[in-house]
Design a protein around this motif. Structure first.
Motif: not given
Lengths: 106, 521
Positions: A83-106
């Motif tokens: 299944l992981l063989a189909g993922a565009p970018e992997v690191d061992e059993n993790y799928i790598i994606v660009p930075e996930i946009p997030h906001q710090k909780l107040k």
């Protein structure tokens, strides 16, 4: 001819759809959407009894024709590497994606 | 007769009786494919390449087909029965997963996707001895009626006239079967996508009842409408193909637990005593005038109307009772309701393509995940998926869904009611398959409304969930195939096969029955 989907509304839909469009694409697609809506408005030409049920399926499912639910048990995939063989970018059993946009909780 | 001209029933019988080997059959088909098919479709390929070839295939799996043939022959040699599809070469629309083969949906976004498992329908055929020759082309994600929207070009061409479309979306399937590149192909039908190309290419196309065949392994479009089904050259082969793949499946909770009859036994019962309905609502067609925005009604072309009435007469001569004037008043709402329902379902299903888990990811540098989603989807999807996602977002938005989505679902109930009331009076409905014959490549593509209206006589069956079959009924004045069509009630595919087979028998000596596409002579 009035346009139901204006440029502004169209741009909003593009954002919701997680797309980016060239000018040419946007012009073509907006025109097609407005044409399709003209066909869709044909649905208003028939009076609808307020009690008309909605049909999310054509064929009714009865107790006799509906399969029993599977037991709620965890089944491991026999070959996660496949299944992981189909993922565009992997690191061992993790799928790598660009930075996930997030906001710090107040 | 050449080996590639045999029907699936003839092939399986000959192999089981040791009159032929699976290897001989597969080699004959592979050689014929090499002669007629031309280069396969590829992303960025030239749409105008080899204009006199069929181009049904995206992926030809020659080596594995020969390996499967050797396995069938070994079983025969060991005295085992390989099953009812022993050695039958089949092709699979590239919207269904076959383990270890690219399963592209004819989209750039899945061009590099190799399926890690096999669709239930394909697996059942293989277990019955069928041999997969490869994956055939379609409209991108099945979104079209011509195959021109495929990202894999050149797209399939109509074997009867290669300047025309094969229809869609199962165009590669219909073209392959018509051009003798395998007697059975697995297609899918969401608004007519099996039956329309079957009619355009002069073959038999069956959309089973929703729930008759598992959708497991089918790349989803409209989940409440999608049905896998076979394209074949004869009604008997259609019955055989359905027999093997129908039935409940633990992997699909919508695959109904309804027993599968012995279709090949049923087919011989004929039409004596069957009530066959004709509805005036299927003898007028709607066209959209983009300039005025008006929907205009026209009568059906005379040759198609004549083919339907002629079929009714032939069935009446075999003892069927023809019942005219069955009202189906909501037929004309089939396409408008489909424009709403299928788009909402498509938008939902297409959200999974995000460049993360599988499929295409943009090679561009992206600042964050959202930007990667947008660029991957923008570069990976063609125009037709984009159009469907945008419409789906609009008509299901909170402020519009009552006006559009809910209204369309209510109209769907009324379309279903038309069928319920009809099947209280008759066993099957006999209708034309399409408003016209196969059109020229480039003749309609680009006008998404006109293209969709090609399905107007078929889509009602998808809304209602009922089964339908398109069968060849001769040729028009331009030598293009004409299809006639039967609907039946839920899970009554047996009636479709009986009516279709009876019509085949009644016309078996007519000259048009022996016609062959020039390429396949």
């Amino acid at each position: 001819m009035s346009e139901e989907i204006t440029r502004e509304l169209f741009n909003h839909l593009v954002e919701l759809a997680a797309l980016e469009l060239s000018e040419t694409e946007a012009e073509y697609l907006r025109k097609q959407l407005n044409n399709q809506l003209k066909a869709i408005h044909e649905l208003e030409s028939t009076p609808l009894d307020p009690d008309t049920p909605i049909a999310s399926h054509g064929v009714p499912y009865t107790a006799a024709t509906t399969p029993a639910l599977r037991s709620d048990t965890l089944n491991s995939h026999p070959n996660p590497a496949k299944l992981l063989a189909g993922a565009p970018e992997v690191d061992e059993n993790y799928i790598i994606v660009p930075e996930i946009p997030h906001q710090k909780l107040k | 007769m050449q080996l590639f001209e045999l029907t699936a029933l003839q092939i399986a019988e000959s192999i089981r009786q040791k009159k032929l080997t699976a290897r001989e059959v597969i080699e004959a088909h592979l050689n014929h494919i090499q002669t007629v098919d031309g280069i396969p479709g590829t992303v960025g390929g030239d749409p105008a390449a080899e204009p006199d070839k069929i181009h049904a295939f995206i992926t030809l799996t020659k080596e594995s087909a020969l390996e499967q043939a050797a396995a069938i022959d070994a079983k025969i040699a060991a005295g085992e029965d390989p099953g009812p599809l022993a050695g039958v070469p089949v092709t699979i629309k590239d919207i269904l997963c076959v383990e270890g083969t690219p399963s592209t949906a004819a989209s750039k976004i899945l061009a590099n996707f190799v399926a890690p498992y096999t669709a239930t329908a394909v697996e059942r055929w293989q277990k019955a001895g069928a041999i997969v020759l490869g994956k055939v082309n379609l409209d991108e994600f099945t979104y079209g009626s011509s195959n021109e929207s495929s990202a894999f070009q050149p797209a399939p061409r109509n074997p009867w006239d290669t300047s025309r479309v094969p229809g869609g979306s199962s165009g590669g399937s219909a073209a392959a079967v018509a051009a003798f590149e395998g007697p059975i192909s697995l297609g899918t039908d969401t608004a007519g996508s099996i039956r329309l190309p079957a009619a355009y290419c002069g073959v038999v196309g069956l959309k089973p009842t929703y729930g008759r065949v598992s959708r497991y392994g089918l790349i989803a479009f409209g989940s409440s409408l999608d049905c896998p089904g076979p394209l074949t050259r004869t009604v008997s082969d259609s019955a055989l193909a359905l027999q093997v793949m129908a039935g409940a499946d633990p992997h699909d909770s919508t695959a109904a637990t309804v027993p599968v009859p012995d279709y090949l036994a049923e087919i011989e019962k004929g039409v004596h005593g069957l009530k066959i309905g004709l509805s005036p609502d299927y003898f007028r067609i709607t066209y959209f005038d983009a300039a005025t925005g008006a929907l205009e009604e026209q009568p059906l072309p005379a040759e198609i109307k004549q083919a339907v009435y002629d079929a009714a007469q032939k069935l009446a001569a075999q003892g069927a009772e023809i019942v005219e004037d069955i009202p189906m008043p909501h037929t004309k709402f089939g396409i408008p309701a489909y424009f709403v329902i299928s788009r909402v379902e498509a938008a939902s299903n297409l959200h999974r393509y995000d460049g993360v888990k599988y499929g295409y990811r943009t090679p561009d540098l992206t600042e964050d995940l959202r930007s990667m989603y947008r660029k991957s989807r923008a570069q990976g999807f063609g125009l037709q998926p984009k159009l469907r996602v945008l419409m789906g977002m609009y008509v299901s938005a909170a402020q519009y869904s009552e006006q559009y989505y809910n209204r369309a679902l209510k109209i769907r109930s009324l379309i279903r009611r038309d069928f319920d009331e009809a099947f209280a009076k008759v066993d099957t409905l006999l209708t034309p398959s399409t408003p016209g014959p196969a059109f020229k490549i480039g003749g309609v593509y680009g006008d998404s409304v006109l293209m969709q209206y090609a399905d107007q006589l078929l889509v009602t069956g998808n809304h209602a969930g009922v089964p339908g079959i398109s069968i060849p009924a001769g040729f028009d004045g331009e030598n293009l195939p004409i299809g006639i069509h039967f609907f039946a009630g839920d899970f009554r595919e047996d009636l479709l096969f009986r009516a279709g087979h009876a019509y085949e028998q009644a016309t078996k000596n007519e000259a048009w029955r022996s016609a062959r596409p020039a390429l396949a002579r």
